[in-house]
Design an enzyme around this catalytic site. Structure first.
Site, short mmCIF file in Angstrom:
data_model
loop_
_atom_site.label_atom_id
_atom_site.label_comp_id
_atom_site.label_asym_id
_atom_site.label_seq_id
_atom_site.Cartn_x
_atom_site.Cartn_y
_atom_site.Cartn_z
N GLY A 56 1.29 11.41 4.22
CA GLY A 56 0.13 11.79 5.03
C GLY A 56 -1.18 11.29 4.45
O GLY A 56 -2.23 11.93 4.59
N CYS A 84 -0.01 3.63 10.28
CA CYS A 84 0.63 4.69 9.50
C CYS A 84 1.23 5.72 10.44
O CYS A 84 0.52 6.29 11.27
CB CYS A 84 -0.37 5.36 8.56
SG CYS A 84 0.37 6.76 7.69
N ASN A 102 9.26 8.91 4.21
CA ASN A 102 8.14 9.59 3.56
C ASN A 102 7.18 10.10 4.61
O ASN A 102 7.04 9.53 5.69
CB ASN A 102 7.41 8.64 2.59
CG ASN A 102 6.32 7.85 3.27
OD1 ASN A 102 5.23 8.36 3.52
ND2 ASN A 102 6.62 6.60 3.61
N THR A 145 6.16 1.17 7.93
CA THR A 145 7.43 1.89 8.09
C THR A 145 7.74 2.17 9.56
O THR A 145 6.85 2.15 10.41
CB THR A 145 7.37 3.24 7.35
OG1 THR A 145 6.26 3.98 7.86
CG2 THR A 145 7.21 3.04 5.86
N SER A 178 0.82 -1.20 0.00
CA SER A 178 0.00 0.00 0.00
C SER A 178 0.86 1.26 0.00
O SER A 178 1.86 1.36 0.71
CB SER A 178 -0.89 0.00 1.24
OG SER A 178 -1.66 1.17 1.27
N ILE A 209 6.06 -5.45 7.81
CA ILE A 209 5.82 -4.36 8.73
C ILE A 209 5.49 -3.07 7.96
O ILE A 209 5.86 -2.94 6.79
CB ILE A 209 7.08 -4.08 9.61
CG1 ILE A 209 8.30 -3.76 8.74
CG2 ILE A 209 7.35 -5.21 10.55
CD1 ILE A 209 9.57 -3.39 9.50
N GLY A 246 12.59 0.82 2.85
CA GLY A 246 13.74 0.46 2.01
C GLY A 246 14.63 -0.58 2.67
O GLY A 246 14.34 -1.05 3.78
#
Lengths: 311, 278
Positions: free
Chosen positions: A77, A136, A74, A198, A26, A196, A222
């Site tokens: 939002g 998030c 990132n 981020t 996502s 997972i 990453g």
């Protein structure tokens, strides 16, 4: 020489059958159309959409991305057009692809928004599954739902009653014990956990003495986070019964294999989509070759088959 | 647009930290529009992780050229790549300048470049050369003026502006633009031989209208947009933002427009000045 049979890449996540275990994470694949010029989208095991909220969100201030050692931050939002526009404008293209569509959803203010979104998506036959984005880091919340055992259990239990579609709980690595949270998601009735999301992170421009992100902090992804992700998949695999969708810095076949061996039933390619849009397709091929070479007929011969160093 | 491996033809210093990279790609050469960019993977591994977006500077036959400035690790590594080596490239990407609008041939294009912002404007000048563009280049000092000869070779009139006055007009290129516009009334301009800076002549004759095309630092583009607004003329601006994917997927490089955030990489990098919210 005996001719080997083509390995079977099918996997099952709850009631969802995937022709192969390679998905896209996502937020890293838009609504798939962005990638149609670069790869054959129909080859994917499933597509996970960018997270959708009830109302449209314009997202955070720029800069929203910044490169870090072997990774990136990132702070998008959750910019998205909202559920209505998603259904009108984005879903028709996804529908045509004929592959499972997993819609990622999140709540902005109250957990009740999850219930409304789940009820809504439950009515749409082309939606194969829902991924609960309870992790998030870019919503400026003090605490994420998936940072609390009780909140995770409660939310999953509530939405479980609203749909028979496959429900995936996407969890945050920024916790003391990933297994406790994964167990809570399982108890609540989740069909799978996605491990997972981020990790919270920050980067500073020392010349200007300002944060490099407009939102100050963001989520790290990453290759830099891969060892953390692999460990969490392995820890959870040893404690939970539901399937794990592993992700976090998967860049190629080899890094995808780490996740399967650690215990993932399926994997998602995330940040790599930004750099090599064909990564997921290459992994599907690479995985098949690895299975052929190692005489594996099914993915069950791979998932969780970690051996001790001196076995 | 596609993901392709391209062979490096040359990669050499132009001046200071500025470099030219030329590679071969029939596909990009065929489809590229001025203002579009390519997203280059500078290494085979994952460090640095992200691609580097660079504007297409020129296309000749199958050869495509970009200009870049060595600013950080990515461009430093790119500068070490040798002719004959291959680069993984995505392109051509983005929404370029509209140089084909029905009105274009009745308009005199004024191209305003700041620093490395000259890069896509050379490609644009090539497309617009029949309209005899006026090119205004701004830089910190003489040494940072790029592509002067390339514009001249295309038949453009070029005026320079430097912060330190080492060449051309002393001051901002947007101040120069203001002077140019004010000395050339839009509808009734007959003959403007006014020595704007170094005595070079500006637009001759015909009562043409002007259209602005610009690429450069954000404050410069903002000033161009403001001047365009004051003179009620259209400006096409090429923006720059931090990018991750370059193909409109991550929504990292957005810019505020009158219809909400848009991506610089896919909806842009070129936007109409009227569309943007500053």
């Amino acid at each position: 020489m005996v001719k080997q049979m083509k390995p079977n890449l099918n996997v099952k996540i709850g009631n969802l059958d995937l022709k192969n275990p390679v998905m896209v994470a996502s937020g890293t694949f838009g609504y798939a159309r962005e990638f149609e010029d670069f790869m054959d989208l129909k080859k994917l095991g499933a597509i996970v959409t960018k997270t959708i909220t009830l109302k449209a969100r314009q997202g955070n201030l720029t800069p929203r991305t910044c490169e870090t050692p072997a990774g990136m931050l990132n702070s998008i939002g959750l910019e998205n057009p909202g559920i209505d526009k998603f259904i009108q404008e984005k879903l028709p293209f996804l529908r045509k692809l004929g592959i499972p569509v997993i819609v990622s959803i999140a709540a902005e203010e109250t957990p009740n928004e999850f219930a409304i979104l789940v009820k809504r998506l439950d009515q749409i036959s082309e939606v194969s599954a829902m991924e609960l984005n309870i992790s998030c880091p870019n919503l400026q919340k003090n605490k994420l739902i998936s940072q609390d055992v009780k909140d995770t259990l409660e939310l999953v239990s509530v939405v479980r009653k609203l749909t028979s579609k496959c429900l995936i709980a996407k969890l945050s690595p920024s916790v003391t014990s990933i297994t406790q949270i994964a167990l809570a998601a399982q108890s609540g009735g989740a069909d799978a956990v996605a491990l997972i999301n981020t990790l919270g992170g920050m980067s500073i421009d020392v010349h200007k003495r300002t944060p490099k992100l407009g939102a100050w902090v963001g989520g790290l992804s990453g290759p830099a986070i891969r060892p953390i992700a692999v460990k969490m998949v392995w820890e959870a695999y040893n404690k939970i019964k539901i399937p794990i969708i592993g992700m976090g810095g998967i860049m190629d076949t080899e890094s995808a294999l780490e996740f399967f061996i650690a215990g993932a039933t399926a994997i998602s390619v995330g940040t790599a989509n930004f750099i090599n849009p064909q990564t997921s397709q290459e992994i599907i091929t690479g995985l098949e070759q690895y299975m052929l070479k190692n005489n594996m007929q099914n993915l069950s011969a791979l998932t969780g088959r970690l051996k001790a160093c001196k076995a | 647009m596609a993901q392709i491996k391209v062979k490096i033809i040359s990669n050499s210093r132009v001046s200071g930290n500025y470099r030219h990279l030329e590679f071969e790609s029939g596909l990009i050469a065929k489809h590229a529009i001025a203002g579009q960019f390519v997203n280059i993977k500078v290494v085979d591994g994952w460090e640095p992780l992200l691609r580097r977006p660079l504007s297409i500077h020129s296309v000749k036959g199958q050869k495509v050229k970009v200009i870049y400035e060595i600013l950080g690790k990515g461009t430093q590594i790119l500068s070490t790549r040798k002719p004959g080596e291959f680069l993984d490239i995505l392109g051509p990407l983005g929404n370029g300048f509209n140089s084909l609008s029905p009105n274009t041939h009745h308009l005199t294009p004024i191209l305003i470049a700041g620093g490395i912002g000259v890069a896509p404007l050379v490609f644009l000048a090539e497309k617009l050369k029949l309209s005899k563009p006026l090119v205004l280049i701004g830089a910190m000092s003489k040494k940072q003026i790029l592509c002067l000869q390339e514009f001249k070779a295309l038949g453009c009139t070029v005026e320079l502006a430097t912060d330190d006055g080492s060449v051309g007009f002393k001051g901002r290129v947007t101040d120069l633009l203001r002077i140019v516009l004010e000395q050339t009334p839009l509808e009734t301009r007959q003959k403007s031989r006014s020595a704007v800076t170094s005595g070079n002549l500006f637009l001759t004759g015909q009562a043409k209208r002007v259209e602005l095309f610009s690429c450069g630092p954000h404050p410069m583009l903002k000033a161009v947009a403001q001047i365009a607004g004051e003179h009620k003329i259209n400006a096409q601006l090429s923006l720059e933002e931090h990018m991750a994917c370059g193909i409109g997927a991550c929504l990292g490089c957005v810019v505020a427009t009158k219809s909400g955030y848009k991506t610089v990489c896919k909806d842009g990098p070129v936007f109409s000045s009227e569309e943007l919210v500053w």
